[in-house]
Design a protein around this motif. Sequence first.
Motif, mmCIF file in Angstrom:
data_model
loop_
_atom_site.group_PDB
_atom_site.id
_atom_site.type_symbol
_atom_site.label_atom_id
_atom_site.label_comp_id
_atom_site.label_asym_id
_atom_site.label_seq_id
_atom_site.Cartn_x
_atom_site.Cartn_y
_atom_site.Cartn_z
ATOM 1 N N PHE A 126 56.611 44.440 23.237
ATOM 2 C CA PHE A 126 56.761 43.288 22.785
ATOM 3 C C PHE A 126 55.195 43.405 22.052
ATOM 4 C CE2 PHE A 126 54.865 38.861 22.781
ATOM 5 C CZ PHE A 126 55.811 38.203 22.006
ATOM 6 N N PHE A 127 54.154 43.450 22.462
ATOM 7 C CA PHE A 127 53.061 43.270 21.615
ATOM 8 C C PHE A 127 52.922 44.206 20.562
ATOM 9 C CE2 PHE A 127 51.595 40.639 25.032
ATOM 10 C CZ PHE A 127 50.677 39.801 24.331
ATOM 11 N N LEU A 128 53.369 45.583 20.644
ATOM 12 C CA LEU A 128 53.468 46.465 19.721
ATOM 13 C C LEU A 128 54.078 46.200 18.429
ATOM 14 C CD1 LEU A 128 53.816 49.959 21.212
ATOM 15 C CD2 LEU A 128 51.807 49.329 19.903
ATOM 16 N N MET A 129 55.330 45.227 18.866
ATOM 17 C CA MET A 129 56.273 44.853 17.774
ATOM 18 C C MET A 129 55.641 43.932 16.963
ATOM 19 S SD MET A 129 58.852 46.987 17.926
ATOM 20 C CE MET A 129 60.190 46.223 16.669
ATOM 21 N N THR A 130 55.055 42.973 17.681
ATOM 22 C CA THR A 130 54.569 41.723 17.098
ATOM 23 C C THR A 130 53.282 41.706 16.566
ATOM 24 O OG1 THR A 130 53.915 40.617 19.030
ATOM 25 C CG2 THR A 130 55.900 40.156 18.220
ATOM 26 N N SER A 131 52.406 42.873 16.665
ATOM 27 C CA SER A 131 50.944 42.694 16.070
ATOM 28 C C SER A 131 50.724 43.720 15.160
ATOM 29 C CB SER A 131 50.189 42.791 17.529
ATOM 30 O OG SER A 131 50.273 44.005 18.003
ATOM 31 N N SER A 132 49.816 43.614 14.568
ATOM 32 C CA SER A 132 49.239 44.654 13.570
ATOM 33 C C SER A 132 47.928 45.007 13.772
ATOM 34 C CB SER A 132 49.537 44.040 12.033
ATOM 35 O OG SER A 132 48.991 42.884 12.023
ATOM 36 N N THR B 48 44.607 44.451 18.606
ATOM 37 C CA THR B 48 45.464 44.182 17.526
ATOM 38 C C THR B 48 45.776 42.599 17.227
ATOM 39 O OG1 THR B 48 47.360 43.909 18.721
ATOM 40 C CG2 THR B 48 47.178 46.083 17.991
ATOM 41 N N THR B 49 45.846 42.117 16.187
ATOM 42 C CA THR B 49 45.992 40.951 16.007
ATOM 43 C C THR B 49 47.549 40.545 15.628
ATOM 44 O OG1 THR B 49 45.576 41.193 13.590
ATOM 45 C CG2 THR B 49 43.744 40.472 14.920
ATOM 46 N N MET B 50 48.019 39.064 16.043
ATOM 47 C CA MET B 50 49.517 38.917 15.699
ATOM 48 C C MET B 50 49.658 38.959 14.288
ATOM 49 S SD MET B 50 51.051 38.489 18.258
ATOM 50 C CE MET B 50 51.712 37.266 19.549
ATOM 51 N N ARG B 51 50.801 39.440 13.971
ATOM 52 C CA ARG B 51 51.305 39.481 12.674
ATOM 53 C C ARG B 51 51.761 38.217 12.213
ATOM 54 N NH1 ARG B 51 53.856 44.610 10.901
ATOM 55 N NH2 ARG B 51 54.739 44.613 12.923
#
Lengths: 197, 154
Positions: free
Chosen positions: A26-32, B35-38
């Motif tokens: 989930f975190f891999l998908m939603t964060s950059s 990371t930061t939230m997109r």
Amino acid sequence: MARKKKEMPELNGAGMSDISFLLLCFFLMTSSMDESLGINRLLPPIPEGEQEQIQIKPHNVLSVLVDGQDRLSVNAKVIDIRDLKDAAKEFILNPTRDPNKSSKKEEQINIPGRGTVTFEVTEAVISLQNVRSTSYEKYLQVQDQLTKAYNELRNEKSIELFNRKFSDLDDKQREAITQIYKQRISESPPKDTRKRK
Amino acid sequence: MAKFTGKKVKRLAGFSTASMGDIVFILLFFFMVTTTMRETDVKVITNVPKASEVAKLERKDLTVYINIGTPIPSEQARYGTDTRICLDDAIKTIDDIRNFIASRREGLDEKDRPLMTTALKIDKETKMGIVSDVKEELRRCQALKIIYNALKVE
């Protein structure tokens, strides 16, 4: 009466990895990953009403022009981007006191821990111009090199005064250094920039 | 000597997966921290140029993003391949910047408004014409603090 020994049931940890895998996905998908890094600039405010023209002596201006073919020229001489930083530094410092390069004026600056000291502050202004067909990449490279020139000058001054790098100074010291080397990059928009409707 | 002739049943040592959960949790925390939230799906491709003198963006919550670049392939049918401006997750024109900045500024605290920074994420192939137009528009909106996004190189 013999006490019954109660045994704790063992916790099954097999599902934990599945749950955390799901969370991880989930975190891999939603964060950059991208960190926002960049070059800071302050745009000049739009002058209101009648405004007095500030006269800058021509010898104090280093005019940097990037044309439509991404060629760089400094004071009407074509130069390579790699030489821009040194050209800018030399223009600002003007160690030989060349009358065709930037002049200096004396200014009182409060140095933390030393009181007020008189410094020779440069009056140099860098005028950056581009045309509409200049590429953004080249433009940013030029901005980068000019920033680098100022950063190096500040760093040298900071080591001379405080024996520390500019980035390691505290706010007051940093302000003093910034006053000695004020970053003055003036940009005029290309001639045919869109006017307000 | 049945002891030697008999087939020995070899049993493999059990493979314990008990610590796998821990390992994955560590991975999870690593990603959560780095990371930061997109926030939005940007509809243009922005390959930002490289620069060496980059500084970190100070307050992410006070930053407004303006993206300039070619539309992503799925949007090219509608918007073509010309350079476009993308605000939030929609392709807009320069005239929309004013309202966009104003609405963002409204959403901030009174004391934070002067600190609002506009991050310009611009594709390196972009011509300066559109960039100058956007900068002029930002000046008119009194959004003077800008940052040109760039990748760090030494």
